[in-house]
Motif scaffolding. Sequence first.
Motif, PDB file in Angstrom:
ATOM      1  N   ARG A  84      39.321  -5.812  21.222  1.00  0.00           N
ATOM      2  CA  ARG A  84      38.880  -6.924  22.470  1.00  0.00           C
ATOM      3  C   ARG A  84      38.659  -8.547  21.645  1.00  0.00           C
ATOM      4  O   ARG A  84      38.920  -9.213  22.607  1.00  0.00           O
ATOM      5  CB  ARG A  84      38.122  -6.596  23.127  1.00  0.00           C
ATOM      6  N   LYS A  85      39.094  -8.540  20.781  1.00  0.00           N
ATOM      7  CA  LYS A  85      38.568  -9.619  19.365  1.00  0.00           C
ATOM      8  C   LYS A  85      39.597 -10.097  19.205  1.00  0.00           C
ATOM      9  O   LYS A  85      40.615 -11.780  18.519  1.00  0.00           O
ATOM     10  CB  LYS A  85      37.968  -9.546  19.274  1.00  0.00           C
ATOM     11  N   THR A 117      42.121 -13.896  32.794  1.00  0.00           N
ATOM     12  CA  THR A 117      42.582 -14.957  32.108  1.00  0.00           C
ATOM     13  C   THR A 117      42.809 -15.821  33.426  1.00  0.00           C
ATOM     14  O   THR A 117      42.182 -15.733  34.571  1.00  0.00           O
ATOM     15  CB  THR A 117      44.153 -14.790  31.929  1.00  0.00           C
ATOM     16  N   LEU A 118      42.070 -17.133  33.013  1.00  0.00           N
ATOM     17  CA  LEU A 118      41.908 -18.781  33.746  1.00  0.00           C
ATOM     18  C   LEU A 118      43.647 -18.959  33.866  1.00  0.00           C
ATOM     19  O   LEU A 118      43.642 -19.438  32.825  1.00  0.00           O
ATOM     20  CB  LEU A 118      40.788 -18.818  33.172  1.00  0.00           C
ATOM     21  N   ASP A 119      43.176 -20.124  34.483  1.00  0.00           N
ATOM     22  CA  ASP A 119      44.935 -21.000  34.909  1.00  0.00           C
ATOM     23  C   ASP A 119      43.942 -22.611  34.608  1.00  0.00           C
ATOM     24  O   ASP A 119      45.332 -23.426  35.157  1.00  0.00           O
ATOM     25  CB  ASP A 119      45.077 -20.400  36.177  1.00  0.00           C
ATOM     26  N   THR A 120      42.775 -22.546  35.059  1.00  0.00           N
ATOM     27  CA  THR A 120      41.673 -23.850  35.160  1.00  0.00           C
ATOM     28  C   THR A 120      40.911 -23.983  34.569  1.00  0.00           C
ATOM     29  O   THR A 120      40.334 -22.721  34.083  1.00  0.00           O
ATOM     30  CB  THR A 120      42.110 -23.818  36.630  1.00  0.00           C
ATOM     31  N   PHE A 221      39.246 -14.053  28.424  1.00  0.00           N
ATOM     32  CA  PHE A 221      37.288 -14.047  28.921  1.00  0.00           C
ATOM     33  C   PHE A 221      37.217 -12.670  29.649  1.00  0.00           C
ATOM     34  O   PHE A 221      37.885 -12.189  29.719  1.00  0.00           O
ATOM     35  CB  PHE A 221      37.104 -14.768  29.875  1.00  0.00           C
ATOM     36  N   ASP A 222      36.254 -12.844  29.169  1.00  0.00           N
ATOM     37  CA  ASP A 222      34.935 -11.733  30.036  1.00  0.00           C
ATOM     38  C   ASP A 222      35.078 -11.894  31.373  1.00  0.00           C
ATOM     39  O   ASP A 222      34.876 -13.070  31.775  1.00  0.00           O
ATOM     40  CB  ASP A 222      34.232 -10.905  28.397  1.00  0.00           C
ATOM     41  N   LYS A 223      34.223 -11.359  31.560  1.00  0.00           N
ATOM     42  CA  LYS A 223      33.990 -11.296  33.399  1.00  0.00           C
ATOM     43  C   LYS A 223      32.704 -12.269  33.437  1.00  0.00           C
ATOM     44  O   LYS A 223      32.733 -13.275  33.736  1.00  0.00           O
ATOM     45  CB  LYS A 223      33.594 -10.103  33.912  1.00  0.00           C
ATOM     46  N   GLU A 224      32.432 -12.791  32.185  1.00  0.00           N
ATOM     47  CA  GLU A 224      31.096 -13.292  32.440  1.00  0.00           C
ATOM     48  C   GLU A 224      31.690 -15.083  31.408  1.00  0.00           C
ATOM     49  O   GLU A 224      30.834 -15.838  31.094  1.00  0.00           O
ATOM     50  CB  GLU A 224      29.919 -13.783  31.674  1.00  0.00           C
ATOM     51  N   CYS A 229      39.489 -12.896  23.320  1.00  0.00           N
ATOM     52  CA  CYS A 229      40.306 -13.246  21.668  1.00  0.00           C
ATOM     53  C   CYS A 229      41.529 -14.498  22.267  1.00  0.00           C
ATOM     54  O   CYS A 229      41.856 -14.473  23.819  1.00  0.00           O
ATOM     55  CB  CYS A 229      41.082 -12.174  21.567  1.00  0.00           C
ATOM     56  N   ILE A 230      42.569 -14.905  21.083  1.00  0.00           N
ATOM     57  CA  ILE A 230      43.781 -15.460  21.231  1.00  0.00           C
ATOM     58  C   ILE A 230      45.213 -14.480  22.019  1.00  0.00           C
ATOM     59  O   ILE A 230      45.139 -12.768  20.969  1.00  0.00           O
ATOM     60  CB  ILE A 230      44.025 -16.796  20.463  1.00  0.00           C
ATOM     61  N   ILE A 231      45.999 -15.066  22.520  1.00  0.00           N
ATOM     62  CA  ILE A 231      47.254 -13.967  22.878  1.00  0.00           C
ATOM     63  C   ILE A 231      48.395 -15.739  22.991  1.00  0.00           C
ATOM     64  O   ILE A 231      48.233 -16.170  22.471  1.00  0.00           O
ATOM     65  CB  ILE A 231      46.757 -13.442  24.511  1.00  0.00           C
TER      66      ILE A 231
END
Length: 359
Positions: A84-85, A117-120, A221-224, A229-231
Amino acid sequence: MNSLNQIIEKFPEIKNVESVKPLTAGLINQTYLVTTQEGTPNFILQCINHNIFKNVDLLQNNIECVTSHIRKKLADAGETDLDRKVLRFAMADNGKTYYFDGEKYWRACVFVEGSVTLDTVTPESSYLVGLKFGEFEAMLSDMSCHLEETIPDFHNMEFRIKQLRDAVNANPVGRLDKVKDLVAEIEKDANNMCRAERYYREGLLPKRICHCDTKVSNMLFDKEGNVLCIIDLDTVMSSFIFSDYGDFLRSAANTGQEDDKNLDNVKFNFEIFKSFTKGYIESARCFLLPIEIDLLPFAVTLFPYMQAVRFLTDYINGDTYYQIKYPEHNYVRTLAQYKLYKETVAAIDDMRSYIETLI
Ligand code: GN1
Ligand code: MG
Protein backbone atom coordinates in the motif's frame (compact mmCIF):
# COMPACT_ATOMS: atom_id res chain seq x y z
CA MET A 1 -14.56 -14.17 -23.74
CA ASN A 2 -13.80 -10.55 -24.58
CA SER A 3 -10.34 -9.34 -25.43
CA LEU A 4 -9.79 -7.61 -22.07
CA ASN A 5 -10.21 -10.98 -20.38
CA GLN A 6 -7.69 -12.48 -22.78
CA ILE A 7 -5.23 -9.76 -21.81
CA ILE A 8 -5.83 -10.37 -18.12
CA GLU A 9 -5.03 -14.05 -18.59
CA LYS A 10 -1.51 -13.07 -19.60
CA PHE A 11 -0.95 -11.93 -16.01
CA PRO A 12 -1.14 -15.18 -14.01
CA GLU A 13 -1.22 -13.32 -10.71
CA ILE A 14 -4.68 -11.92 -11.49
CA LYS A 15 -7.15 -14.57 -10.36
CA ASN A 16 -10.92 -14.98 -9.92
CA VAL A 17 -11.92 -11.92 -11.95
CA GLU A 18 -15.42 -10.62 -11.27
CA SER A 19 -15.54 -7.43 -13.30
CA VAL A 20 -13.47 -5.08 -15.45
CA LYS A 21 -14.54 -1.45 -15.48
CA PRO A 22 -12.98 1.50 -17.32
CA LEU A 23 -11.78 4.37 -15.14
CA THR A 24 -11.78 7.87 -16.57
CA ALA A 25 -8.72 9.31 -14.81
CA GLY A 26 -5.79 10.59 -16.90
CA LEU A 27 -5.48 12.14 -20.32
CA ILE A 28 -2.91 9.67 -21.63
CA ASN A 29 -3.38 5.95 -20.86
CA GLN A 30 -6.56 3.82 -20.85
CA THR A 31 -7.18 2.49 -17.35
CA TYR A 32 -9.44 -0.30 -16.01
CA LEU A 33 -10.23 -1.55 -12.54
CA VAL A 34 -10.15 -5.34 -12.38
CA THR A 35 -12.19 -6.53 -9.42
CA THR A 36 -11.64 -10.06 -8.22
CA GLN A 37 -13.34 -12.28 -5.64
CA GLU A 38 -12.97 -11.48 -1.95
CA GLY A 39 -9.56 -12.57 -0.72
CA THR A 40 -7.67 -12.06 -4.00
CA PRO A 41 -6.07 -8.68 -4.79
CA ASN A 42 -7.74 -6.34 -7.26
CA PHE A 43 -5.67 -4.82 -10.06
CA ILE A 44 -5.40 -1.72 -12.17
CA LEU A 45 -5.03 -2.75 -15.79
CA GLN A 46 -3.61 -0.15 -18.17
CA CYS A 47 -3.21 0.08 -21.88
CA ILE A 48 -0.04 2.16 -22.24
CA ASN A 49 -0.25 5.01 -24.75
CA HIS A 50 2.42 3.79 -27.11
CA ASN A 51 2.17 6.93 -29.22
CA ILE A 52 3.50 8.96 -26.31
CA PHE A 53 5.69 6.37 -24.59
CA LYS A 54 7.60 5.11 -27.60
CA ASN A 55 9.85 2.76 -25.66
CA VAL A 56 7.72 0.71 -23.28
CA ASP A 57 10.62 -1.50 -22.23
CA LEU A 58 12.57 1.57 -21.08
CA LEU A 59 9.43 2.95 -19.41
CA GLN A 60 8.76 -0.18 -17.39
CA ASN A 61 12.43 -0.55 -16.56
CA ASN A 62 12.48 2.96 -15.06
CA ILE A 63 9.38 2.21 -13.02
CA GLU A 64 10.92 -1.05 -11.83
CA CYS A 65 14.10 0.79 -10.69
CA VAL A 66 12.12 3.43 -8.83
CA THR A 67 9.62 1.15 -7.12
CA SER A 68 12.24 -1.38 -6.05
CA HIS A 69 14.50 1.38 -4.70
CA ILE A 70 11.63 2.83 -2.66
CA ARG A 71 10.44 -0.61 -1.58
CA LYS A 72 13.89 -1.43 -0.23
CA LYS A 73 14.14 1.87 1.63
CA LEU A 74 10.72 1.39 3.19
CA ALA A 75 11.47 -2.22 4.14
CA ASP A 76 14.80 -1.20 5.69
CA ALA A 77 12.92 1.40 7.71
CA GLY A 78 10.61 -1.32 9.06
CA GLU A 79 7.52 -0.64 6.92
CA THR A 80 5.28 -3.73 6.79
CA ASP A 81 2.38 -2.46 4.66
CA LEU A 82 4.58 -2.38 1.53
CA ASP A 83 1.93 -3.08 -1.14
CA ARG A 84 0.00 0.00 0.00
CA LYS A 85 3.06 2.26 0.27
CA VAL A 86 4.65 1.67 -3.12
CA LEU A 87 3.21 0.36 -6.39
CA ARG A 88 3.83 -3.22 -7.46
CA PHE A 89 3.40 -4.40 -11.04
CA ALA A 90 2.32 -7.93 -11.91
CA MET A 91 4.63 -10.07 -14.00
CA ALA A 92 3.17 -11.15 -17.33
CA ASP A 93 3.71 -14.72 -18.51
CA ASN A 94 6.63 -13.46 -20.65
CA GLY A 95 8.58 -12.56 -17.49
CA LYS A 96 8.18 -8.82 -18.02
CA THR A 97 5.98 -6.28 -16.27
CA TYR A 98 4.12 -5.62 -19.51
CA TYR A 99 2.48 -7.60 -22.27
CA PHE A 100 2.40 -6.72 -25.97
CA ASP A 101 -0.63 -8.15 -27.78
CA GLY A 102 0.73 -7.44 -31.25
CA GLU A 103 -0.84 -4.01 -31.30
CA LYS A 104 -1.03 -2.60 -27.79
CA TYR A 105 1.03 -2.67 -24.60
CA TRP A 106 -0.59 -3.64 -21.30
CA ARG A 107 0.47 -3.67 -17.67
CA ALA A 108 -1.24 -4.52 -14.40
CA CYS A 109 -0.56 -3.05 -11.01
CA VAL A 110 -1.85 -4.24 -7.64
CA PHE A 111 -4.79 -2.08 -6.58
CA VAL A 112 -4.02 -0.36 -3.29
CA GLU A 113 -6.83 -1.55 -1.05
CA GLY A 114 -8.71 1.05 0.95
CA SER A 115 -7.26 3.87 -1.12
CA VAL A 116 -9.03 6.90 -2.47
CA THR A 117 -7.90 9.72 -4.74
CA LEU A 118 -8.78 13.34 -4.23
CA ASP A 119 -9.41 15.86 -6.98
CA THR A 120 -9.11 18.94 -4.85
CA VAL A 121 -6.82 19.81 -1.98
CA THR A 122 -7.26 21.57 1.32
CA PRO A 123 -4.44 23.42 3.11
CA GLU A 124 -4.13 20.38 5.42
CA SER A 125 -3.83 17.81 2.64
CA SER A 126 -1.53 19.97 0.53
CA TYR A 127 0.88 20.20 3.46
CA LEU A 128 0.94 16.37 3.59
CA VAL A 129 1.30 16.10 -0.18
CA GLY A 130 4.21 18.59 -0.10
CA LEU A 131 5.92 16.53 2.56
CA LYS A 132 5.37 13.34 0.54
CA PHE A 133 6.67 14.66 -2.80
CA GLY A 134 9.71 16.14 -1.05
CA GLU A 135 10.28 12.78 0.63
CA PHE A 136 9.84 10.93 -2.70
CA GLU A 137 12.53 13.11 -4.29
CA ALA A 138 14.77 12.73 -1.25
CA MET A 139 14.42 8.91 -1.38
CA LEU A 140 15.39 8.91 -5.06
CA SER A 141 18.27 11.33 -4.64
CA ASP A 142 20.73 8.48 -3.95
CA MET A 143 19.43 5.98 -6.52
CA SER A 144 22.31 4.36 -8.35
CA CYS A 145 20.42 3.07 -11.37
CA HIS A 146 20.32 5.42 -14.35
CA LEU A 147 16.89 6.42 -15.65
CA GLU A 148 16.41 7.23 -19.32
CA GLU A 149 13.95 9.96 -20.31
CA THR A 150 10.62 8.25 -21.04
CA ILE A 151 9.57 11.32 -22.99
CA PRO A 152 12.68 13.15 -24.15
CA ASP A 153 12.76 16.86 -23.19
CA PHE A 154 9.48 16.48 -21.33
CA HIS A 155 9.81 19.57 -19.10
CA ASN A 156 12.31 21.37 -21.31
CA MET A 157 10.84 24.82 -21.91
CA GLU A 158 13.13 25.58 -24.87
CA PHE A 159 11.89 22.41 -26.54
CA ARG A 160 8.23 23.24 -25.82
CA ILE A 161 8.70 26.70 -27.34
CA LYS A 162 10.31 25.12 -30.37
CA GLN A 163 7.33 22.77 -30.74
CA LEU A 164 5.01 25.77 -30.61
CA ARG A 165 7.05 27.59 -33.27
CA ASP A 166 7.05 24.49 -35.47
CA ALA A 167 3.28 24.22 -35.14
CA VAL A 168 2.86 27.92 -35.94
CA ASN A 169 5.03 27.58 -39.04
CA ALA A 170 3.23 24.48 -40.27
CA ASN A 171 -0.29 25.61 -39.30
CA PRO A 172 -1.55 22.19 -40.43
CA VAL A 173 -5.29 22.65 -39.80
CA GLY A 174 -5.65 26.39 -40.37
CA ARG A 175 -6.22 27.36 -36.74
CA LEU A 176 -3.40 29.91 -36.51
CA ASP A 177 -5.49 32.93 -37.45
CA LYS A 178 -7.62 32.50 -34.38
CA VAL A 179 -4.68 32.30 -31.97
CA LYS A 180 -1.98 34.49 -33.49
CA ASP A 181 -2.37 37.31 -30.94
CA LEU A 182 -2.10 34.82 -28.12
CA VAL A 183 1.00 33.29 -29.70
CA ALA A 184 2.56 36.77 -29.88
CA GLU A 185 1.83 37.39 -26.19
CA ILE A 186 3.28 34.07 -25.17
CA GLU A 187 6.39 34.76 -27.25
CA LYS A 188 7.12 37.95 -25.27
CA ASP A 189 7.95 35.91 -22.16
CA ALA A 190 9.64 32.98 -23.89
CA ASN A 191 13.20 34.08 -23.26
CA ASN A 192 12.66 34.60 -19.55
CA MET A 193 10.77 31.34 -19.17
CA CYS A 194 13.68 29.41 -20.71
CA ARG A 195 16.09 30.56 -17.96
CA ALA A 196 16.48 27.19 -16.28
CA GLU A 197 17.87 25.51 -19.40
CA ARG A 198 20.50 28.27 -19.62
CA TYR A 199 21.46 27.84 -15.94
CA TYR A 200 21.79 24.12 -16.61
CA ARG A 201 24.15 24.69 -19.55
CA GLU A 202 26.17 27.12 -17.42
CA GLY A 203 26.54 24.39 -14.79
CA LEU A 204 24.62 26.36 -12.16
CA LEU A 205 21.55 24.14 -11.90
CA PRO A 206 21.56 20.31 -11.75
CA LYS A 207 18.99 17.79 -12.90
CA ARG A 208 17.70 15.16 -10.49
CA ILE A 209 15.16 12.38 -10.48
CA CYS A 210 11.64 13.83 -10.33
CA HIS A 211 8.10 12.56 -10.69
CA CYS A 212 7.24 15.07 -13.45
CA ASP A 213 3.47 14.71 -13.15
CA THR A 214 2.75 15.85 -9.62
CA LYS A 215 -0.90 16.39 -8.95
CA VAL A 216 -3.11 15.46 -6.08
CA SER A 217 -4.85 12.84 -8.22
CA ASN A 218 -1.50 11.07 -8.57
CA MET A 219 -1.40 10.34 -4.87
CA LEU A 220 -3.37 7.71 -2.97
CA PHE A 221 -4.84 8.46 0.45
CA ASP A 222 -6.43 6.16 3.00
CA LYS A 223 -9.97 6.84 4.19
CA GLU A 224 -8.64 8.90 7.12
CA GLY A 225 -6.81 11.25 4.74
CA ASN A 226 -3.27 9.95 5.31
CA VAL A 227 -1.04 9.69 2.24
CA LEU A 228 -0.39 6.10 1.18
CA CYS A 229 1.71 6.31 -1.98
CA ILE A 230 2.53 8.15 -5.16
CA ILE A 231 1.17 6.74 -8.42
CA ASP A 232 1.52 7.40 -12.17
CA LEU A 233 5.25 6.84 -12.42
CA ASP A 234 5.42 7.04 -16.23
CA THR A 235 7.26 10.31 -16.28
CA VAL A 236 9.70 9.69 -13.42
CA MET A 237 12.98 10.85 -14.93
CA SER A 238 15.68 13.39 -14.53
CA SER A 239 14.56 16.99 -14.72
CA PHE A 240 14.91 20.18 -12.75
CA ILE A 241 13.87 19.35 -9.22
CA PHE A 242 11.44 22.27 -9.12
CA SER A 243 9.39 20.53 -11.84
CA ASP A 244 7.50 18.61 -9.21
CA TYR A 245 6.98 21.62 -7.01
CA GLY A 246 5.77 23.92 -9.80
CA ASP A 247 3.62 21.40 -11.59
CA PHE A 248 1.81 20.43 -8.41
CA LEU A 249 0.85 24.02 -7.66
CA ARG A 250 -0.27 24.48 -11.27
CA SER A 251 -3.17 22.16 -10.61
CA ALA A 252 -3.61 22.36 -6.83
CA ALA A 253 -3.41 26.13 -6.35
CA ASN A 254 -5.76 26.90 -9.24
CA THR A 255 -9.13 27.97 -7.83
CA GLY A 256 -10.73 27.00 -11.16
CA GLN A 257 -10.47 23.97 -13.42
CA GLU A 258 -7.57 23.23 -15.75
CA ASP A 259 -10.02 23.79 -18.60
CA ASP A 260 -12.28 26.37 -16.98
CA LYS A 261 -14.35 28.27 -19.49
CA ASN A 262 -14.93 31.03 -16.98
CA LEU A 263 -11.57 32.72 -16.52
CA ASP A 264 -12.84 34.61 -13.47
CA ASN A 265 -12.74 31.27 -11.65
CA VAL A 266 -9.02 30.91 -12.34
CA LYS A 267 -7.02 32.48 -9.49
CA PHE A 268 -3.90 31.52 -7.58
CA ASN A 269 -4.77 30.08 -4.18
CA PHE A 270 -2.09 31.45 -1.87
CA GLU A 271 -3.18 29.36 1.14
CA ILE A 272 -2.56 26.17 -0.83
CA PHE A 273 0.75 27.58 -2.02
CA LYS A 274 1.79 28.21 1.59
CA SER A 275 0.87 24.86 3.03
CA PHE A 276 2.31 22.84 0.13
CA THR A 277 5.53 24.87 0.22
CA LYS A 278 5.86 24.37 3.97
CA GLY A 279 5.57 20.58 3.63
CA TYR A 280 7.82 20.41 0.58
CA ILE A 281 10.60 22.48 2.09
CA GLU A 282 10.47 20.49 5.31
CA SER A 283 11.28 17.22 3.57
CA ALA A 284 13.34 18.48 0.60
CA ARG A 285 15.58 21.12 2.15
CA CYS A 286 18.06 18.45 3.20
CA PHE A 287 19.21 18.13 -0.42
CA LEU A 288 18.05 21.32 -2.21
CA LEU A 289 20.74 23.77 -3.35
CA PRO A 290 20.26 27.52 -2.73
CA ILE A 291 19.63 28.11 -6.45
CA GLU A 292 16.92 25.44 -6.45
CA ILE A 293 15.19 27.12 -3.52
CA ASP A 294 15.61 30.53 -5.19
CA LEU A 295 13.88 29.24 -8.32
CA LEU A 296 10.78 27.90 -6.56
CA PRO A 297 8.62 30.98 -7.25
CA PHE A 298 9.82 30.94 -10.87
CA ALA A 299 8.76 27.28 -11.08
CA VAL A 300 5.26 28.20 -9.93
CA THR A 301 4.99 30.54 -12.93
CA LEU A 302 6.79 28.19 -15.33
CA PHE A 303 4.34 25.30 -15.23
CA PRO A 304 1.10 27.09 -16.15
CA TYR A 305 3.13 28.82 -18.86
CA MET A 306 4.52 25.54 -20.17
CA GLN A 307 1.11 23.90 -20.03
CA ALA A 308 -0.44 26.81 -21.96
CA VAL A 309 2.28 26.39 -24.59
CA ARG A 310 1.67 22.62 -24.79
CA PHE A 311 -2.12 22.93 -25.07
CA LEU A 312 -1.81 25.71 -27.65
CA THR A 313 0.67 23.68 -29.68
CA ASP A 314 -1.72 20.74 -29.68
CA TYR A 315 -4.61 22.99 -30.65
CA ILE A 316 -2.67 24.39 -33.61
CA ASN A 317 -1.60 20.88 -34.60
CA GLY A 318 -5.21 19.69 -34.68
CA ASP A 319 -5.43 17.87 -31.30
CA THR A 320 -3.02 15.04 -31.88
CA TYR A 321 -1.66 14.67 -28.32
CA TYR A 322 -4.25 15.32 -25.62
CA GLN A 323 -7.60 13.59 -25.55
CA ILE A 324 -10.29 16.23 -26.01
CA LYS A 325 -13.97 16.30 -25.08
CA TYR A 326 -15.09 18.91 -27.62
CA PRO A 327 -13.48 20.60 -30.65
CA GLU A 328 -12.19 23.76 -28.93
CA HIS A 329 -11.10 21.98 -25.77
CA ASN A 330 -7.36 22.58 -26.18
CA TYR A 331 -7.98 26.25 -26.89
CA VAL A 332 -10.11 26.60 -23.75
CA ARG A 333 -7.40 24.79 -21.77
CA THR A 334 -4.78 27.17 -23.16
CA LEU A 335 -6.70 30.28 -22.08
CA ALA A 336 -7.26 28.89 -18.59
CA GLN A 337 -3.58 27.98 -18.13
CA TYR A 338 -2.44 31.32 -19.50
CA LYS A 339 -4.72 33.13 -17.07
CA LEU A 340 -3.24 31.10 -14.23
CA TYR A 341 0.24 31.98 -15.43
CA LYS A 342 -0.62 35.70 -15.20
CA GLU A 343 -1.99 35.21 -11.68
CA THR A 344 1.18 33.44 -10.52
CA VAL A 345 3.40 36.14 -12.00
CA ALA A 346 1.47 38.73 -9.97
CA ALA A 347 2.14 36.72 -6.80
CA ILE A 348 5.87 36.23 -7.27
CA ASP A 349 7.07 38.74 -4.63
CA ASP A 350 4.66 37.39 -2.04
CA MET A 351 5.83 33.85 -2.79
CA ARG A 352 9.45 34.87 -2.33
CA SER A 353 8.72 36.59 1.00
CA TYR A 354 6.87 33.54 2.30
CA ILE A 355 9.66 31.14 1.32
CA GLU A 356 12.17 33.37 3.13
CA THR A 357 10.22 32.88 6.36
CA LEU A 358 10.70 29.09 6.04
CA ILE A 359 14.44 29.03 5.38
C1 GN1 B 1 -0.98 14.73 -18.92
O1 GN1 B 1 -1.09 11.73 -16.99
P1 GN1 B 1 -2.02 12.85 -17.26
O2 GN1 B 1 -3.00 12.58 -18.31
O3 GN1 B 1 -2.67 13.30 -16.00
C2 GN1 B 1 0.48 15.09 -19.25
C3 GN1 B 1 1.00 16.08 -18.26
C4 GN1 B 1 0.12 17.29 -18.29
C5 GN1 B 1 -1.33 16.89 -18.00
C6 GN1 B 1 -2.25 18.07 -18.14
C7 GN1 B 1 2.67 12.27 -20.32
O4 GN1 B 1 -1.04 14.09 -17.68
O5 GN1 B 1 2.32 16.44 -18.58
O6 GN1 B 1 0.58 18.22 -17.36
O7 GN1 B 1 -1.76 15.88 -18.89
N1 GN1 B 1 1.27 13.89 -19.29
C8 GN1 B 1 1.99 13.56 -20.37
O8 GN1 B 1 -3.49 17.71 -17.63
O9 GN1 B 1 2.09 14.30 -21.35
MG1 MG C 1 0.32 11.05 -16.06
